[in-house]
Design an enzyme around this catalytic site. Structure first.
Site, short mmCIF file in Angstrom:
data_model
loop_
_atom_site.label_atom_id
_atom_site.label_comp_id
_atom_site.label_asym_id
_atom_site.label_seq_id
_atom_site.Cartn_x
_atom_site.Cartn_y
_atom_site.Cartn_z
N ALA B 12 31.65 -2.62 -47.72
CA ALA B 12 31.87 -2.96 -48.75
C ALA B 12 31.46 -4.41 -49.25
O ALA B 12 30.71 -4.77 -49.90
CB ALA B 12 33.35 -3.03 -49.23
N HIS B 41 35.28 -2.94 -39.29
CA HIS B 41 35.85 -1.64 -38.86
C HIS B 41 35.03 -0.58 -39.32
O HIS B 41 35.18 0.33 -38.80
CB HIS B 41 37.16 -1.47 -39.26
N VAL B 43 32.33 0.13 -38.57
CA VAL B 43 31.57 0.37 -37.59
C VAL B 43 32.18 1.76 -36.94
O VAL B 43 31.47 2.56 -36.06
CB VAL B 43 31.42 -0.86 -36.39
N PHE B 113 32.94 19.24 -44.72
CA PHE B 113 33.98 18.23 -43.99
C PHE B 113 35.22 18.77 -44.90
O PHE B 113 35.02 19.64 -45.78
CB PHE B 113 33.52 17.15 -44.66
N GLN B 227 47.35 7.79 -45.28
CA GLN B 227 46.90 8.78 -44.79
C GLN B 227 46.97 9.09 -43.19
O GLN B 227 46.72 8.03 -42.55
CB GLN B 227 45.21 8.95 -44.99
N HIS B 229 45.34 11.01 -40.17
CA HIS B 229 44.41 11.96 -39.82
C HIS B 229 45.16 12.87 -38.63
O HIS B 229 45.74 12.32 -37.83
CB HIS B 229 43.42 11.11 -39.09
N LEU B 239 40.27 8.07 -32.81
CA LEU B 239 40.01 9.25 -33.79
C LEU B 239 38.96 10.11 -33.06
O LEU B 239 38.10 9.87 -32.63
CB LEU B 239 39.54 8.57 -35.12
N GLU B 242 36.71 14.54 -38.07
CA GLU B 242 36.80 15.62 -38.49
C GLU B 242 35.57 16.33 -38.37
O GLU B 242 35.64 17.85 -38.43
CB GLU B 242 37.29 15.44 -40.04
N ARG B 282 43.51 16.42 -45.08
CA ARG B 282 44.22 15.85 -43.99
C ARG B 282 45.67 15.75 -44.29
O ARG B 282 46.62 15.82 -43.20
CB ARG B 282 43.80 14.43 -43.83
N HIS B 350 45.43 6.40 -40.69
CA HIS B 350 44.06 6.52 -40.76
C HIS B 350 43.55 5.48 -41.71
O HIS B 350 42.57 4.87 -41.63
CB HIS B 350 43.62 7.72 -40.60
N ARG B 385 42.95 10.74 -49.57
CA ARG B 385 41.47 10.72 -49.55
C ARG B 385 40.78 11.86 -48.84
O ARG B 385 41.28 12.45 -47.69
CB ARG B 385 41.20 9.37 -48.93
C1 LIG Z 1 38.23 5.57 -36.95
C2 LIG Z 1 37.94 5.85 -38.39
C3 LIG Z 1 36.79 6.56 -38.87
C4 LIG Z 1 36.51 6.63 -40.06
N1 LIG Z 1 35.45 7.79 -40.41
C5 LIG Z 1 35.35 7.87 -41.80
C6 LIG Z 1 34.14 8.93 -41.96
O1 LIG Z 1 33.86 9.66 -41.31
N2 LIG Z 1 33.68 8.74 -43.31
C7 LIG Z 1 34.33 8.24 -44.21
O2 LIG Z 1 33.94 8.10 -45.30
N3 LIG Z 1 35.22 7.13 -44.10
C8 LIG Z 1 35.71 7.12 -42.71
N4 LIG Z 1 36.61 5.91 -42.30
C9 LIG Z 1 37.19 5.13 -43.27
C10 LIG Z 1 36.00 4.01 -43.53
O3 LIG Z 1 35.47 3.57 -42.36
C11 LIG Z 1 36.61 2.72 -44.02
O4 LIG Z 1 37.65 2.93 -45.09
C12 LIG Z 1 35.58 1.88 -44.61
O5 LIG Z 1 34.92 1.76 -43.52
C13 LIG Z 1 36.35 0.36 -44.81
O6 LIG Z 1 35.12 -0.47 -45.19
P1 LIG Z 1 35.27 -2.00 -45.60
O7 LIG Z 1 34.12 -2.62 -45.99
O8 LIG Z 1 36.56 -1.71 -46.82
O9 LIG Z 1 36.28 -2.68 -44.49
P2 LIG Z 1 36.09 -3.06 -43.26
O10 LIG Z 1 34.71 -2.31 -42.46
O11 LIG Z 1 37.17 -2.95 -42.66
O12 LIG Z 1 35.62 -4.99 -43.28
C14 LIG Z 1 36.66 -5.62 -43.38
C15 LIG Z 1 35.99 -6.85 -43.47
O13 LIG Z 1 37.02 -7.93 -43.67
C16 LIG Z 1 37.02 -8.92 -43.09
N5 LIG Z 1 38.31 -9.78 -43.10
C17 LIG Z 1 39.45 -9.27 -43.17
N6 LIG Z 1 40.28 -10.07 -43.29
C18 LIG Z 1 39.59 -11.12 -43.29
C19 LIG Z 1 40.46 -12.40 -43.67
N7 LIG Z 1 41.34 -12.95 -43.77
N8 LIG Z 1 39.22 -13.54 -43.61
C20 LIG Z 1 38.03 -12.97 -43.46
N9 LIG Z 1 37.56 -11.97 -43.47
C21 LIG Z 1 38.65 -11.07 -42.93
C22 LIG Z 1 36.83 -8.51 -41.67
O14 LIG Z 1 36.45 -9.42 -40.75
C23 LIG Z 1 35.62 -7.39 -42.00
O15 LIG Z 1 34.52 -7.82 -41.95
C24 LIG Z 1 37.05 5.88 -40.84
C25 LIG Z 1 37.94 5.14 -40.77
C26 LIG Z 1 38.43 5.02 -39.28
C27 LIG Z 1 39.55 4.06 -38.93
#
Ligand SMILES: Cc1cc2nc3c(=O)[nH]c(=O)nc-3n(C[C@H](O)[C@H](O)[C@H](O)COP(=O)(O)OP(=O)(O)OC[C@H]3O[C@@H](n4cnc5c(N)ncnc54)[C@H](O)[C@@H]3O)c2cc1C
Ligand code: SF4
Ligand code: F3S
Ligand code: FES
Lengths: 135, 577, 113, 248
Positions: B12, B41, B43, B113, B227, B229, B239, B242, B282, B350, B385
């Site tokens: 995001a 995450h 990743v 899915f 949620q 999983h 994990l 799915e 889920r 999850h 979700r």
């Molecule tokens: C194992 C797993 C598998 C998944 N598989 C899927 C899938 O197949 N399909 C799907 O659609 N979704 C999936 N999801 C869900 C999805 O991956 C996440 O919801 C999504 O990646 C979240 O992205 P994000 O950018 O919001 O946050 P994140 O990628 O979590 O990034 C958070 C960022 O914020 C930064 N940050 C946090 N706190 C601070 C702070 N205090 N100060 C500075 N920086 C901070 C971190 O360093 C990081 O860079 C999965 C989730 C998990 C856990």
């Protein structure tokens, strides 16, 4: 672009490890592999001496020199080293030359196998000419 | 002075950064992240990203699957916007180089899915999030002007008079505490799975952004919807995607029986059927596990009861081709091979459906403050979700928030008030105090574990009023004890103990909001199941929970109506046509 | 300057590596081990000078010598730098190593023409 | 982890490198006794120390599933991902945990990787196209075979184990190094890419610095095979130098 870098941070920079090549088997094999080049160079010098002797009509002298025990010893080591060089070099060749057929790459063992077969053939041909020639 | 400061370098945050850079190259944009962006995450996401692409699929069907999957708690205008923009976002990512898996003719491939009626989940083998994040990160490198604060930890938002003015952050490497002034801030800090003991979430998922916003008066939304999983590895919580079930995996109880057929999820078929059995949503699958456990039909292990995921009938070839990472994970972390062995799995925390309350452009009620990604609640996920909706969500709403923030920053160019600087100074002093040695108190880890277990007991798959109320008390007590936690590290550079303590502080507040919202919602819907209120109650609770921080620091919960456009609430039907 | 040279040096090194791998073991085995030990008879001098009489063989001989020496020179240059940590003296080391290879080449050429 | 399970467990000695900038001139080893459970990774041991024995220990980790790339350390002399290395592998112990070799140490087990990030950016690791971006209605076509041609090089998690294992890099921190070159090749070999990275890759400190030690490939937890990527580019670069009109 990276932010916030004015303060040079205190870090520890480890010194050079003089004995790095003893730290793992992989490193030691690498260094041995590279050191085969000394023997490659020696083998070439030896061949130059041989050629000079042949062309100068001094083959018998050369044969006597080559038969000295220390000379034989060096050449046994050289044989091992050049053979080691050959094995490693021919095995590594597929890394640089990835061959693709129909989109999928040929497996390394196939290329390696080809290289080693070539090695055998070339060796046999050379031996044939040296030992018997067409004459 | 930064125009758009993005907190978070996950999917995001990075998507927002590119959006700002593309909207107006003259704007100064910065990404602050507590880990290097490519470690975020996102990743870890494995399975895929949903967007309508097939000819036989329609936007309306994706909307319907999402809304029914969310048990009608989604804002339907948000879902419509999301579904409409998702395909372009995934194509854009393809144009940026994402190695999506392909069909023979060169088009991107899609897989089925859970909860989706059509095949619309794009995937890059089973490392979708990994490829998505690295592609995004590498693409941002092209924009030399995106300023990066790698390994900076944000501890506070500067807010004065309902308007955000920047953040206070600790530079981990030196321990320096800095005030960073900004015209707008986008929170993209991801979820908060770490408030629970057993989770698929990485160590960094401590919900910092939610706590930051909440503390400054922005409300959180739908926090009770957590949620589970259905398939996590029992010890690590790693994990098993799915996609393993989408490729044809079966869930078996201890008798080798596909137990989902007993829970109104359809009848078993040898090959996977969409929106049926193992491809149900889920929440329902995780609930079925609990029932199996109660009936004594799960398998006991040192790490708790499990059921089995059976992939053996797929054969080694298909496993290698479609879900190689599943195999790698099983081999490295569970010491088994899914081609020949059953995989023990159990439900695992999850994803957070809830988060910072925003509008369709990521704007929060605090002017200049935006949120996107898992940390935000727009809301498209409602009470549950659907898998593979959240990767497109972080792209669609990351971009929207980026554009909206850029707009805001261009229009609001007034100078910073002096208060902002003073707030920064106060926070600096607080942090310096927080890292003074303090040998007396309890360990941070001990407090964290207490919190996690309290939450698991009270706000797990099934919840009851009494237990929730008790948990609320425990959490309040823990919050006080955390003020006196033991501090052993008083140094500046890379003081991870200081960070853990700040994270704990935030997580405790978030845990309180989860419990408060769960207590307030006296019905069962999606991922929120109350054993003392088992039915869905649309008359009262077809509404979002909105939780504010009261002046005394306790959560206060209200309700906000759900936006319904074209899909009136109905029954959730799976496996019956 | 080195940047423009490096690819050529590497090609010589690789070519030399292949040639050395294919040819040297058998030659050392024959002339360095089996013949001196008396396992095999030395061929008649005329046979060998006859072989070396072919223009093709002479040319090949020069090529083999040059390539193998370049191979060895290249490896020695890097290995000595890595083993002894003297990379900062790369230019003199390179001149020394490749210089020796060139010298060997010159010897081969003078012998063969 | 419940206390009862730990009570009966065997313990192992973990020797951990500690370095506090400003306080220590050089790292010192500190020993801890840690329980070994069958499924504990080295990282679990470190977390045990941090959570229960010594809150001042610093190290990086996040996903504990081998994909975020942050937990690389030197374990008994070898570069490893600590989340994917089991304690039981070390028998009776002790296990030595040190920061990744070849990098400046910031604190305890945390090393400075900014140099690597600069290298990563320098190879232009993004898809380079010519002309306008087409409308967002269709993807660029790419067959599974074309995907396969670069896929392996796209699997790098930037864990830096390869750098730590490469003696050339350890000797010369300016060496562009395995992961950055592999990433450049990931884009070079992508059928959608129209860019050219010859100028960066053909530098002395880039592909020509590599002497094919091959350790990078051996330690890579994701089977990226950076050694191969480098040798392949050497061939490409050499041919391009000899035949200047040939591309790729
Ligand atoms: C194992 C797993 C598998 C998944 N598989 C899927 C899938 O197949 N399909 C799907 O659609 N979704 C999936 N999801 C869900 C999805 O991956 C996440 O919801 C999504 O990646 C979240 O992205 P994000 O950018 O919001 O946050 P994140 O990628 O979590 O990034 C958070 C960022 O914020 C930064 N940050 C946090 N706190 C601070 C702070 N205090 N100060 C500075 N920086 C901070 C971190 O360093 C990081 O860079 C999965 C989730 C998990 C856990
Ligand atoms: S190439 Fe392998 S070892 Fe090197 S950084 Fe990438 S994943 Fe790690
Ligand atoms: S270990 Fe180093 S020398 Fe080359 S092959 Fe790998 S980069
Ligand atoms: S913790 Fe992420 S790779 Fe080990």
């Amino acid at each position: 672009m990276k932010a916030g870098e004015e303060v040079p941070p205190a870090v520890h920079r480890p010194g050079r490890d003089r004995l790095w090549f003893t730290r793992s088997r992989g490193y030691a094999v690498f260094v041995l592999r590279e050191l085969t080049s000394v023997f490659v160079a020696w083998a070439v010098v030896f061949l130059l001496m041989l050629a000079a002797a042949v062309l100068g009509g001094r083959l018998a002298e050369f044969a006597a020199l080559a038969a000295r025990p220390w000379m034989v010893a060096i050449n046994v080591v050289t044989l091992v080293a050049t053979a080691f060089h050959a094995v490693t070099f021919l095995n590594l060749a597929p890394k640089a030359t990835v061959v693709r057929l129909d989109g999928y790459r040929l497996p390394a063992w196939l290329i390696q196998g080809g290289n080693h077969s070539l090695w055998l053939v070339v060796s046999a041909v050379v031996a044939f000419f040296v030992l018997r020639g067409f004459g | 002075m930064i125009d758009v400061l993005i907190v978070g370098g996950g999917g995001a945050g990075l998507r927002a950064a590119v959006a700002v850079a593309e909207t107006d190259p003259a704007l100064k944009v910065a990404v602050v992240s507590k880990v290097y962006p490519m470690r975020s995450h996102t990743v870890s996401a494995e399975g895929g990203a949903a967007a309508v692409i097939g000819l036989d699929d329609t936007l309306d069907e994706h909307c319907y699957d999402t809304i029914s999957g969310g048990d009608w708690l989604c804002d339907q205008d948000a879902v419509e916007a999301f579904v409409a923009e998702a395909p372009a976002e995934l194509i854009r990512l393809e144009h940026w180089g994402c190695p999506w898996s392909r069909e023979r003719d060169g088009r991107v491939a899609v897989r089925p899915f859970g909860g989706m009626k059509k095949m619309r989940t794009w995937y890059a083998a089973d490392k979708t999030g990994f490829h998505l994040l690295h592609t995004l990160f590498q693409t941002t490198l092209k924009y030399q002007d995106i300023l990066r604060y790698d390994e900076w930890f944000v501890t506070k938002l500067l807010v004065d008079d309902g308007r955000v003015h920047g953040v206070v952050a600790v530079e981990l490497r030196t321990g320096r505490i800095e005030t960073v002034h900004a015209r707008t801030v986008i929170l993209a800090t991801g979820g908060c799975g770490r408030v629970f003991p057993f989770t698929t979430n990485a160590a960094i998922k401590t919900g910092d952004g939610m706590a930051l916003a909440y503390r400054e008066g922005a409300p959180l939304k739908d926090m009770e919807f957590v949620q589970y999983h259905p398939t996590g590895l029992p010890f690590t919580g790693i994990l098993i995607t799915e996609a393993a079930r989408a490729e044809g995996g079966w869930l078996l109880n201890k008798d080798g029986y596909r137990y989902l057929q007993d829970y109104d999820l359809g009848t078993p078929t040898p090959t996977p059927k969409l929106r049926s059995m193992e491809l149900g949503p889920r929440d329902r699958l995780s609930q079925a596990f609990v029932h199996e456990q109660r009936k004594g039909r799960t398998v006991d292990t040192p790490h708790g009861p499990v059921v089995h995921l059976d992939l053996r009938h797929l054969g080694e070839g298909r496993i290698e081709a479609r879900i190689p990472f599943v195999r790698e994970l099983c081999r490295s972390y569970q010491n088994l091979d899914p081609a020949t062995d059953l995989i023990p799995v159990r439900p695992v925390v999850h994803y957070m459906m809830g988060g910072v309350h925003t509008d369709l452009n990521g704007a929060t009620p605090i002017a200049g403050l935006f949120a996107a990604g898992e940390t935000a609640c727009v809301s498209i996920n409602g009470a549950n979700r659907l898998g593979s909706n959240s990767l497109p969500e972080i792209l669609v709403f990351g971009r929207r928030a980026g554009i909206a923030a850029a707009e805001f920053a261009r229009e609001h160019r007034e100078p910073q008030p002096a208060v902002a600087g003073a707030q920064g100074e106060d926070e600096r002093r607080r942090l310096l105090r927080a890292r003074e040695r303090h040998e007396g108190g309890e360990r941070i880890a001990g407090l964290r574990e207490r919190m996690q277990h309290t939450l698991e007991e009270a706000a797990g798959i099934y919840r009851t009023g009494g237990v929730l109320a008790k948990a609320a008390d425990t959490l309040a007590d823990l919050r006080e004890r955390a003020e006196y936690a033991r501090v052993e590290d008083d140094s500046g550079p890379f003081n991870t103990e200081l960070i853990s303590l700040q994270e704990l502080r935030g997580m405790l507040e978030i845990a309180q909001t989860i419990v408060a919202c769960a207590l307030n919602r006296q019905e069962s819907r999606g991922a929120h199941q109350r054993t003392d209120h088992t039915a869905r109650d649309d008359a009262t609770y077809l509404a979002h929970s909105l939780v504010h921080r009261a002046p005394d620091g306790t959560p206060s919960v209200g309700l906000l109506p759900v936006t319904i456009t074209r899909w009136p609430p109905g029954e959730r039907v799976y496996g019956r046509d | 300057m080195r940047r423009r040279l490096e690819p050529y040096l590497w090609l010589l090194f690789s070519g030399g590596g292949v040639v050395a791998a294919l040819l040297l073991p058998v030659l050392v085995l024959l002339f360095g081990v089996l013949m001196p030990l008396g396992v095999l008879e030395w061929p008649a001098p005329e046979h060998l000078s006859g072989l070396l009489g072919h223009a093709l063989v002479r040319a090949a001989f020069v090529v083999v010598v040059v390539l193998c020496l370049f191979h060895a020179a290249h490896r020695l240059r890097f290995t000595s730098e890595e083993l002894l940590g003297i990379g900062r003296f790369d230019v003199p080391i390179a001149i020394l190593c490749y210089g020796a290879a060139v010298a060997g080449g010159v010897v081969a050429v003078t012998l063969m023409v | 982890m419940t206390e009862s399970r730990q009570a009966g467990a065997r313990t192992i000695r973990m020797e951990v490198a500690r370095f506090r900038p400003g306080e220590d001139d050089a790292p010192v080893m500190q020993g801890y006794d840690v329980p070994v459970l069958p499924d504990w990774a080295v990282l679990d041991g470190l977390n045990h120390i941090k959570d229960r024995l010594d809150g001042s220990l610093s190290y990086r980790w996040s996903c504990r599933m081998g994909v975020c790339g942050s937990c690389g350390m030197t374990v008994n002399g070898e570069p490893r991902l600590t989340c994917g290395t089991f304690l039981t592998e070390y028998g009776e112990g002790p296990v030595r945990i040190e920061p990744l070799k070849g990098f400046p140490v910031i604190r305890d087990l945390v090393v400075d990787i900014d140099g690597f990030l600069a290298k990563l950016s320098s190879v232009r690791p993004w898809l380079i196209r010519q002309g306008e971006e087409p409308p967002l209605t269709a993807e660029y076509a790419q067959t599974p075979e074309q995907l396969e041609a670069y896929k392996q090089y796209s699997m790098c998690i930037n864990c830096l184990l390869c750098y730590s294992a490469c003696p050339v890099y350890v000797l010369d921190p300016d060496f562009l190094g395995p992961a950055a070159i592999a990433l450049a090749q990931r884009y070079n070999l992508d059928s959608r890419d129209m860019g050219d990275r010859f100028d960066v890759l053909s530098q002395d400190d880039a592909v020509w610095g590599c002497t094919f030690v091959g350790e990078c490939t051996k330690v890579c937890p994701k089977h990226v095979d950076p050694a191969e990527a480098i040798q392949r580019y050497k061939l490409t670069a050499a041919l391009r130098s000899v035949l200047p009109w040939s591309r790729r």
